[in-house]
Design a protein around this motif. Structure first.
Motif, PDB file in Angstrom:
ATOM      1  N   ARG A  33     -43.468 -48.735 -44.039  1.00 21.63           N
ATOM      2  CA  ARG A  33     -42.503 -48.682 -45.163  1.00 21.63           C
ATOM      3  C   ARG A  33     -43.417 -49.484 -46.285  1.00 21.63           C
ATOM      4  N   PRO A  34     -43.644 -48.964 -47.340  1.00 23.19           N
ATOM      5  CA  PRO A  34     -44.209 -49.721 -48.498  1.00 23.19           C
ATOM      6  C   PRO A  34     -43.151 -50.152 -49.288  1.00 23.19           C
ATOM      7  N   HIS A  35     -42.177 -49.925 -49.127  1.00 19.03           N
ATOM      8  CA  HIS A  35     -40.904 -50.204 -50.139  1.00 19.03           C
ATOM      9  C   HIS A  35     -41.084 -51.764 -50.846  1.00 19.03           C
ATOM     10  N   ARG A  36     -41.283 -52.660 -49.931  1.00 16.55           N
ATOM     11  CA  ARG A  36     -41.254 -53.891 -50.203  1.00 16.55           C
ATOM     12  C   ARG A  36     -42.559 -54.359 -51.295  1.00 16.55           C
ATOM     13  N   MET A  37     -43.531 -53.675 -50.755  1.00 17.58           N
ATOM     14  CA  MET A  37     -44.767 -54.022 -51.436  1.00 17.58           C
ATOM     15  C   MET A  37     -44.605 -53.124 -52.786  1.00 17.58           C
ATOM     16  N   ILE A  38     -44.038 -52.140 -52.949  1.00 12.50           N
ATOM     17  CA  ILE A  38     -43.950 -51.638 -54.312  1.00 12.50           C
ATOM     18  C   ILE A  38     -42.991 -52.336 -55.286  1.00 12.50           C
ATOM     19  N   ALA A  39     -41.984 -53.021 -54.608  1.00  7.08           N
ATOM     20  CA  ALA A  39     -41.187 -53.847 -55.507  1.00  7.08           C
ATOM     21  C   ALA A  39     -41.984 -55.283 -55.921  1.00  7.08           C
ATOM     22  N   ALA A  44     -36.311 -56.813 -58.775  1.00  5.92           N
ATOM     23  CA  ALA A  44     -37.683 -57.074 -58.955  1.00  5.92           C
ATOM     24  C   ALA A  44     -38.020 -57.355 -60.338  1.00  5.92           C
ATOM     25  N   VAL A  45     -37.617 -56.607 -61.129  1.00  9.50           N
ATOM     26  CA  VAL A  45     -37.590 -56.758 -62.552  1.00  9.50           C
ATOM     27  C   VAL A  45     -37.614 -58.125 -63.120  1.00  9.50           C
ATOM     28  N   ALA A  46     -36.284 -58.576 -62.787  1.00 12.71           N
ATOM     29  CA  ALA A  46     -35.688 -59.882 -63.060  1.00 12.71           C
ATOM     30  C   ALA A  46     -36.410 -60.887 -62.695  1.00 12.71           C
ATOM     31  N   ALA A  95     -43.052 -60.496 -45.394  1.00 19.40           N
ATOM     32  CA  ALA A  95     -42.179 -59.694 -44.864  1.00 19.40           C
ATOM     33  C   ALA A  95     -42.523 -58.010 -45.314  1.00 19.40           C
ATOM     34  N   ALA A  96     -43.131 -58.159 -46.615  1.00 19.02           N
ATOM     35  CA  ALA A  96     -43.429 -56.849 -47.098  1.00 19.02           C
ATOM     36  C   ALA A  96     -44.637 -56.456 -46.219  1.00 19.02           C
ATOM     37  N   ILE A  97     -45.725 -57.145 -46.005  1.00 23.10           N
ATOM     38  CA  ILE A  97     -46.808 -56.717 -45.330  1.00 23.10           C
ATOM     39  C   ILE A  97     -46.449 -56.326 -43.838  1.00 23.10           C
ATOM     40  N   LYS A  98     -45.509 -57.152 -43.121  1.00 22.30           N
ATOM     41  CA  LYS A  98     -45.244 -56.751 -41.801  1.00 22.30           C
ATOM     42  C   LYS A  98     -44.362 -55.549 -41.941  1.00 22.30           C
ATOM     43  N   ASP A  99     -43.646 -55.380 -42.768  1.00 19.11           N
ATOM     44  CA  ASP A  99     -42.827 -54.001 -42.835  1.00 19.11           C
ATOM     45  C   ASP A  99     -43.845 -52.766 -42.999  1.00 19.11           C
ATOM     46  N   LEU A 100     -44.895 -52.927 -43.823  1.00 18.08           N
ATOM     47  CA  LEU A 100     -46.051 -51.970 -44.012  1.00 18.08           C
ATOM     48  C   LEU A 100     -46.679 -51.944 -42.669  1.00 18.08           C
ATOM     49  N   VAL A 101     -46.920 -52.607 -41.714  1.00 18.48           N
ATOM     50  CA  VAL A 101     -47.902 -52.631 -40.694  1.00 18.48           C
ATOM     51  C   VAL A 101     -47.121 -52.215 -39.789  1.00 18.48           C
ATOM     52  N   TYR A 102     -45.855 -52.645 -39.275  1.00 22.71           N
ATOM     53  CA  TYR A 102     -45.079 -52.292 -38.321  1.00 22.71           C
ATOM     54  C   TYR A 102     -44.436 -50.904 -38.334  1.00 22.71           C
ATOM     55  N   ASN A 103     -43.807 -50.613 -39.747  1.00 21.82           N
ATOM     56  CA  ASN A 103     -42.796 -49.738 -39.850  1.00 21.82           C
ATOM     57  C   ASN A 103     -43.404 -48.606 -40.914  1.00 21.82           C
TER      58      ASN A 103
END
Length: 317
Positions: free
Chosen positions: A38-44, A182-184, A28-36
């Motif tokens: 948005r790097p937030h999930r990749m950063i997490a 993400a820390v947890a 989902a993180a990579i898809k969000d990065l490509v389509y939108n």
């Protein structure tokens, strides 16, 4: 034994809770990065890996008898296993993290992925494939890589504390809830892997497939069951608490898709010794070069597929 199982259960419960609340999923993180864009999930995901490194590297230095490093695998296996796992994650629409998230949110169609993983590992074993033998490591190179990785992890952790968020017309500097989760994920996953070894649902599936294929490989079943059930319980608790739990009706087409994806997830995990959760919070943070290679192969595979998918969809419209 009771005290150890209690610690494992607590850590796994926190892990499952955090995975669900953060909606952790590399696919989902990579898809969000490509389509939108948005790097937030990749950063997490990067934050999880950084905190895992902050736990693992000092742990291996200070408590070498209790913190274990993953055995490296050959370069070819890392590339092929990572690519196959990435392709399977695309078909399944979820990686190891995402599958746990969807299952604990009530989508039981993702059980197809678990059956698919079993089928993929079983078929590979029957065809003569198995996890590759561990390669010897160079202690000096490993130590240098760990020092460098630890420095990078500390910088990443410091930056995460000053992550900027938009809220209305204000810019706030906060340590947001997603970062906490993400820390947890990173810390609990790292401790479970390094101190207790084989504990995830993928491990149980792999051991079951080995047993069915005639090559006995069952680890500490009490540890695995305690960790797996606790992680599931934590995920369900998080889902119910956030109001996101909803039992989805059985859909044969969805189940079949997840089953197909699970086959590739299983074969890929067999080649690299685990799923992307293993690579992200244990392999790479501990300084194992094969884990970086496998993660790169998985990420590149997903990036290429999603970019092609986006391009084809744009042409249709």
């Amino acid at each position: 034994m009771f005290a150890q199982l209690s610690i494992i259960g607590l850590l796994a419960f926190i892990f499952g809770y955090a995975v669900n609340r953060a909606n952790t999923c590399a696919t989902a993180a990579i898809k969000d990065l490509v389509y939108n864009r948005r790097p937030h999930r990749m950063i997490a995901l990067g934050v999880s890996a950084a905190w895992a490194a902050a736990v693992l590297i000092p742990g291996t230095w200070l408590f070498p008898a209790h913190f274990f490093r993953p055995a490296p695998v050959p370069f070819v296996h890392a590339i092929l296993g990572g690519a196959l796992f990435g392709y399977g994650a695309y078909i399944n629409r979820a990686c190891s993290f995402g599958t746990l998230y969807h299952l604990t949110s009530g989508d039981l169609n993702f059980l197809g992925a678990l059956f698919g993983m079993f089928a993929g590992i079983f078929a590979a074993l029957r065809l003569g494939f198995d996890a590759p033998a561990a390669l010897p490591t160079n202690p000096e190179k490993t130590a240098v890589l760990q020092v460098l990785l630890y420095a990078i992890a500390i910088v990443a952790i410091l930056l995460s504390f000053f992550n900027e968020h938009d809220e209305g017309n204000r810019r706030l500097r906060s340590f947001g809830s997603n970062t906490v989760h993400a820390v947890a994920v990173g810390m609990t996953g790292a401790i479970l892997y390094a101190a207790f070894g084989r504990w995830t649902y993928a491990t149980l599936i792999s051991d079951g497939a080995h047993l069915a294929a005639g090559s006995l490989r069952i680890g500490a079943i009490e540890t695995m069951l305690t960790a797996i059930l606790s992680a599931i319980g934590g995920g369900i608790a998080a889902s119910i608490g956030s109001g996101g739990f909803l039992l989805r009706s059985f859909r044969p087409r969805a189940f079949s898709q997840h089953f197909a994806g699970g086959i590739f997830l299983g074969i890929g995990s067999l080649l690299i010794g685990g799923g992307n959760d293993f690579l992200l919070v244990y392999g790479a943070p501990s300084g194992s070069s094969f884990a970086f290679i496998a993660l790169a192969a998985m990420t590149a595979t997903l990036l290429v597929i999603f970019c092609l998918e986006k391009h084809l969809r744009a042409d249709r419209h």
